[in-house]
Design a protein around this motif. Sequence first.
Motif, PDB file in Angstrom:
ATOM      1  N   TYR A  81       9.134   9.790  12.115  1.00  0.00           N
ATOM      2  CA  TYR A  81       8.126   8.878  11.557  1.00  0.00           C
ATOM      3  C   TYR A  81       6.969   8.376  12.555  1.00  0.00           C
ATOM      4  CZ  TYR A  81      10.578   5.108  13.951  1.00  0.00           C
ATOM      5  OH  TYR A  81      11.350   4.340  15.116  1.00  0.00           O
ATOM      6  N   ASP A  82       6.940   8.849  13.712  1.00  0.00           N
ATOM      7  CA  ASP A  82       6.005   8.633  14.660  1.00  0.00           C
ATOM      8  C   ASP A  82       5.754   9.934  15.549  1.00  0.00           C
ATOM      9  OD1 ASP A  82       3.856   7.505  16.028  1.00  0.00           O
ATOM     10  OD2 ASP A  82       4.949   5.599  16.464  1.00  0.00           O
ATOM     11  N   THR A  83       4.719  10.093  16.302  1.00  0.00           N
ATOM     12  CA  THR A  83       4.502  11.248  17.100  1.00  0.00           C
ATOM     13  C   THR A  83       5.410  11.489  18.251  1.00  0.00           C
ATOM     14  OG1 THR A  83       3.095  10.032  18.388  1.00  0.00           O
ATOM     15  CG2 THR A  83       1.990  11.215  16.454  1.00  0.00           C
ATOM     16  N   ASP A  84       6.093  10.374  18.686  1.00  0.00           N
ATOM     17  CA  ASP A  84       6.930  10.671  19.714  1.00  0.00           C
ATOM     18  C   ASP A  84       8.605  10.459  19.390  1.00  0.00           C
ATOM     19  OD1 ASP A  84       6.736   7.943  19.454  1.00  0.00           O
ATOM     20  OD2 ASP A  84       6.431   7.273  21.327  1.00  0.00           O
ATOM     21  N   THR A  85       8.703  10.389  18.033  1.00  0.00           N
ATOM     22  CA  THR A  85      10.075  10.264  17.535  1.00  0.00           C
ATOM     23  C   THR A  85      11.171  11.313  17.767  1.00  0.00           C
ATOM     24  OG1 THR A  85       9.352   8.785  15.515  1.00  0.00           O
ATOM     25  CG2 THR A  85      11.451   9.615  15.595  1.00  0.00           C
ATOM     26  N   PRO A  86      12.076  11.138  18.663  1.00  0.00           N
ATOM     27  CA  PRO A  86      13.122  12.024  19.038  1.00  0.00           C
ATOM     28  C   PRO A  86      13.874  12.589  17.689  1.00  0.00           C
ATOM     29  CG  PRO A  86      14.122  10.065  19.431  1.00  0.00           C
ATOM     30  CD  PRO A  86      12.810   9.709  19.191  1.00  0.00           C
ATOM     31  N   MET A  87      14.203  13.700  17.646  1.00  0.00           N
ATOM     32  CA  MET A  87      14.789  14.545  16.342  1.00  0.00           C
ATOM     33  C   MET A  87      16.161  14.083  16.148  1.00  0.00           C
ATOM     34  SD  MET A  87      12.469  16.006  15.089  1.00  0.00           S
ATOM     35  CE  MET A  87      13.607  16.547  13.826  1.00  0.00           C
ATOM     36  N   GLY A  88      16.617  13.311  16.981  1.00  0.00           N
ATOM     37  CA  GLY A  88      18.061  12.569  16.793  1.00  0.00           C
ATOM     38  C   GLY A  88      18.022  11.486  16.166  1.00  0.00           C
ATOM     39  N   ASP A  89      16.762  10.731  16.007  1.00  0.00           N
ATOM     40  CA  ASP A  89      16.696   9.467  15.357  1.00  0.00           C
ATOM     41  C   ASP A  89      16.963   9.380  14.008  1.00  0.00           C
ATOM     42  OD1 ASP A  89      14.895   7.396  14.303  1.00  0.00           O
ATOM     43  OD2 ASP A  89      14.673   6.703  16.353  1.00  0.00           O
TER      44      ASP A  89
ATOM     45  N   VAL B 103       0.793  -1.264   0.045  1.00  0.00           N
ATOM     46  CA  VAL B 103      -0.103   0.049  -0.217  1.00  0.00           C
ATOM     47  C   VAL B 103       0.944   1.055   0.042  1.00  0.00           C
ATOM     48  CG1 VAL B 103      -1.956  -1.147   1.380  1.00  0.00           C
ATOM     49  CG2 VAL B 103      -0.317  -0.030   2.619  1.00  0.00           C
ATOM     50  N   THR B 104       0.323   2.165  -0.349  1.00  0.00           N
ATOM     51  CA  THR B 104       1.028   3.587  -0.461  1.00  0.00           C
ATOM     52  C   THR B 104       0.211   4.613   0.721  1.00  0.00           C
ATOM     53  OG1 THR B 104      -0.213   4.234  -2.224  1.00  0.00           O
ATOM     54  CG2 THR B 104       1.786   3.397  -2.514  1.00  0.00           C
ATOM     55  N   PRO B 105       0.612   4.483   2.033  1.00  0.00           N
ATOM     56  CA  PRO B 105      -0.115   5.382   2.932  1.00  0.00           C
ATOM     57  C   PRO B 105       0.062   6.913   2.797  1.00  0.00           C
ATOM     58  CG  PRO B 105       1.752   4.384   3.976  1.00  0.00           C
ATOM     59  CD  PRO B 105       1.447   3.728   2.592  1.00  0.00           C
ATOM     60  N   ALA B 106      -0.873   7.845   3.176  1.00  0.00           N
ATOM     61  CA  ALA B 106      -0.929   9.308   2.911  1.00  0.00           C
ATOM     62  C   ALA B 106      -0.318   9.634   4.300  1.00  0.00           C
ATOM     63  CB  ALA B 106      -2.285   9.804   2.690  1.00  0.00           C
ATOM     64  N   ALA B 107      -0.444   9.050   5.236  1.00  0.00           N
ATOM     65  CA  ALA B 107      -0.119   9.473   6.648  1.00  0.00           C
ATOM     66  C   ALA B 107       1.446   9.552   6.673  1.00  0.00           C
ATOM     67  CB  ALA B 107      -0.399   8.737   7.886  1.00  0.00           C
ATOM     68  N   LEU B 108       2.121  10.552   7.269  1.00  0.00           N
ATOM     69  CA  LEU B 108       3.637  10.715   7.415  1.00  0.00           C
ATOM     70  C   LEU B 108       4.208  10.453   8.714  1.00  0.00           C
ATOM     71  CD1 LEU B 108       3.800  14.143   5.462  1.00  0.00           C
ATOM     72  CD2 LEU B 108       4.364  11.954   4.643  1.00  0.00           C
ATOM     73  N   ALA B 109       3.174  10.287   9.755  1.00  0.00           N
ATOM     74  CA  ALA B 109       3.804   9.859  11.100  1.00  0.00           C
ATOM     75  C   ALA B 109       2.917   8.869  11.801  1.00  0.00           C
ATOM     76  CB  ALA B 109       3.977  11.324  11.808  1.00  0.00           C
ATOM     77  N   ASP B 110       3.010   7.804  10.950  1.00  0.00           N
ATOM     78  CA  ASP B 110       1.822   6.727  11.450  1.00  0.00           C
ATOM     79  C   ASP B 110       3.039   5.662  11.931  1.00  0.00           C
ATOM     80  OD1 ASP B 110       3.158   5.916   9.150  1.00  0.00           O
ATOM     81  OD2 ASP B 110       1.318   5.198   8.197  1.00  0.00           O
ATOM     82  N   GLY B 111       4.003   5.595  12.358  1.00  0.00           N
ATOM     83  CA  GLY B 111       4.991   4.642  12.581  1.00  0.00           C
ATOM     84  C   GLY B 111       5.773   3.753  11.738  1.00  0.00           C
ATOM     85  N   THR B 112       5.259   4.166  10.454  1.00  0.00           N
ATOM     86  CA  THR B 112       6.257   3.276   9.353  1.00  0.00           C
ATOM     87  C   THR B 112       7.232   4.169   8.844  1.00  0.00           C
ATOM     88  OG1 THR B 112       4.545   4.034   7.594  1.00  0.00           O
ATOM     89  CG2 THR B 112       4.205   2.078   8.557  1.00  0.00           C
ATOM     90  N   THR B 113       8.457   3.756   8.602  1.00  0.00           N
ATOM     91  CA  THR B 113       9.408   4.635   8.199  1.00  0.00           C
ATOM     92  C   THR B 113       9.634   5.213   6.505  1.00  0.00           C
ATOM     93  OG1 THR B 113      10.731   2.398   7.497  1.00  0.00           O
ATOM     94  CG2 THR B 113      11.037   3.411   9.853  1.00  0.00           C
TER      95      THR B 113
END
Length: 616
Positions: A493-501, A436-446
């Motif tokens: 890629y997720d709501t709680d991803t740190p910016m250094g990831d 699939v091609t999800p539209a969400a940009l921060a759904d936990g997928t990289t």
Amino acid sequence: MSLSSALGAAMSGLNVSQAGIDVTSRNIANAGTPGYTRKVQNQVNALAGGEGIGVRREAAQRQIDTFLQQQLRTSTASSASLNIKSAMLGRIDRMFGTPDSNSSIAGSISALATMLQELADNPESDAARQSLLSEAGNLAAKINTMSDTIQDMRLEAERNIADGVEQANALLKTIADVNNQIAQRQAGNQSVGDLQDKRDMAIDELSRLMDVKVVNRDDGTVTVFTSGGQLLLDRTPVELAFDERTQIDATSTHENGGVGTIRLISGSNSIDLMAAGAIRSGALAGYIEMRDEVLTQAQTQLDELAAQLALSMSEETIASDPVTAGAATGLEIDTSSMLSGNTISLSYTVGGARQDVTIVRVDDPSVLPLTNSATANPDDTVIGVNFNQPMANIIADLQAALPADVVVSNPAGNTIRFLDDGAVGNSDINSLSATVTPAALADGTTGMALFVDGPTGKIFSNSLDVPPQKAGFASRIAINPAVIADDSLLVAYDTDTPMGDTTRVLDLMARLTSNSRTYAPEAGIGSTATPFSGSIDEFARRIVSFQSSQAANATRDAEAQQVVASSLQERFDAETGVNIDDEMSNLLLLQNAYSANARVISTIQDLFNVLMSIGR
């Protein structure tokens, strides 16, 4: 011989000598003039009872090897076609650049990979994120520009076809007019050499536009055909018509009427010469090939590159869940996130034979059924299913397309279940997944939809609905406006991803430079049986190398054909052209004959004067 007879013979010789001097002088004056052929004297007796002094009556005739002339025209047509192909492919090659050039499309992808690496080294840097977006924007803009240039070149070819058809009609009219003049003069036993030269020049020009064959008639006229046998001119010329288009895009083809076609109109009859394959060489054939084949293939390569670039960054795989229903076992999958063009991969075994199936979602039933070429995989069976209908109908369509030993059902919602035949034991469900091609940009997928279809941010899902989304996508590919508005999404890629990831950045870099993908064979890279597989970077380099090879081959072909054409032209000129030394020698002989006959007339005049004085 009486004095009167001698005077008549001398006068005849004088006239013939003068005619010969005129022809020879004309040959000398026109030496080197394109299309002019050498005139010679066809000898016949001047008088029934005798000859003039040293000369005979002569009529100017041409010496032409018609077989050699036809060979030359055929070669000229081939040269015109190949020269056009070479010139336009050279422009495409320069646009694509060389594989190791930073300015090439491959270089732009390498530059994007470099920016991804720099962001991976410092994911918290605002400057690194902006640099990545800038490079991605440059890549998209470059692909846009290249696509626009290709369509501009197709439109240029369209205009040149229109101009060529107009020229061909004018030339056919000229040939017909000169034909009539030749027939009239020949019927009156008048010289037609210069008119034949004029007609040949028009036919030669026509042969540069299209391949033609010429048949000579007994009355001195000619009939002109295409090499495919369509009559262009008999007593009167046919009309060639071209319905020129003023706008062309990647979806415009000859098959769908998006580009013009050449029609031969004779009375109430109309023939599509392009559909009939009647125009095989010449400038018209060259422009038709460029418009409908060569440039179209270049566009297909760009569209495939753009499509795979967008998909590689955004595609995600949805795993299936095992399920048991009584004695039957199988797998089920949630299809709620599928868009048109997304796929389900199903593998099952029936009767000991394994079968791989790709189920493609479509929302436009008019495109069904799909062929196996809808995917690049040479080993799968493609099933297109209209998902724009109730789930019960979707299940019914799937069941109808699959063996009875594979049982399809809908347990709830958008879940589709595939079961084996249970206790019978004739079938097994081996694997099931969805892409699939999800539209969400921060759904936990990289993955992420970094590249989208147009400035509005439409997700590119490779929809096959009319018109197919991939057609012309190179002209529309753009950076996702949501990422431009919030560049932190390049990392988060997720709501709680740190910016250094670095997880998402490294994954995007791998998708671009090392993950292997399979590319559609219609792009001309690889074949249907063995499609090309490799990274986006590798595919871009293959495209650049392909175009470079195409241009080099076209140049060699054009140069080789030019050698053939030049050789034939030299042979033709040697047989029909003017040799100044020979003509000067002929002129000297004719001048001497003229002087001799003039002296005979002068002597006869003296003798008549003597006779007249005796009578007085």
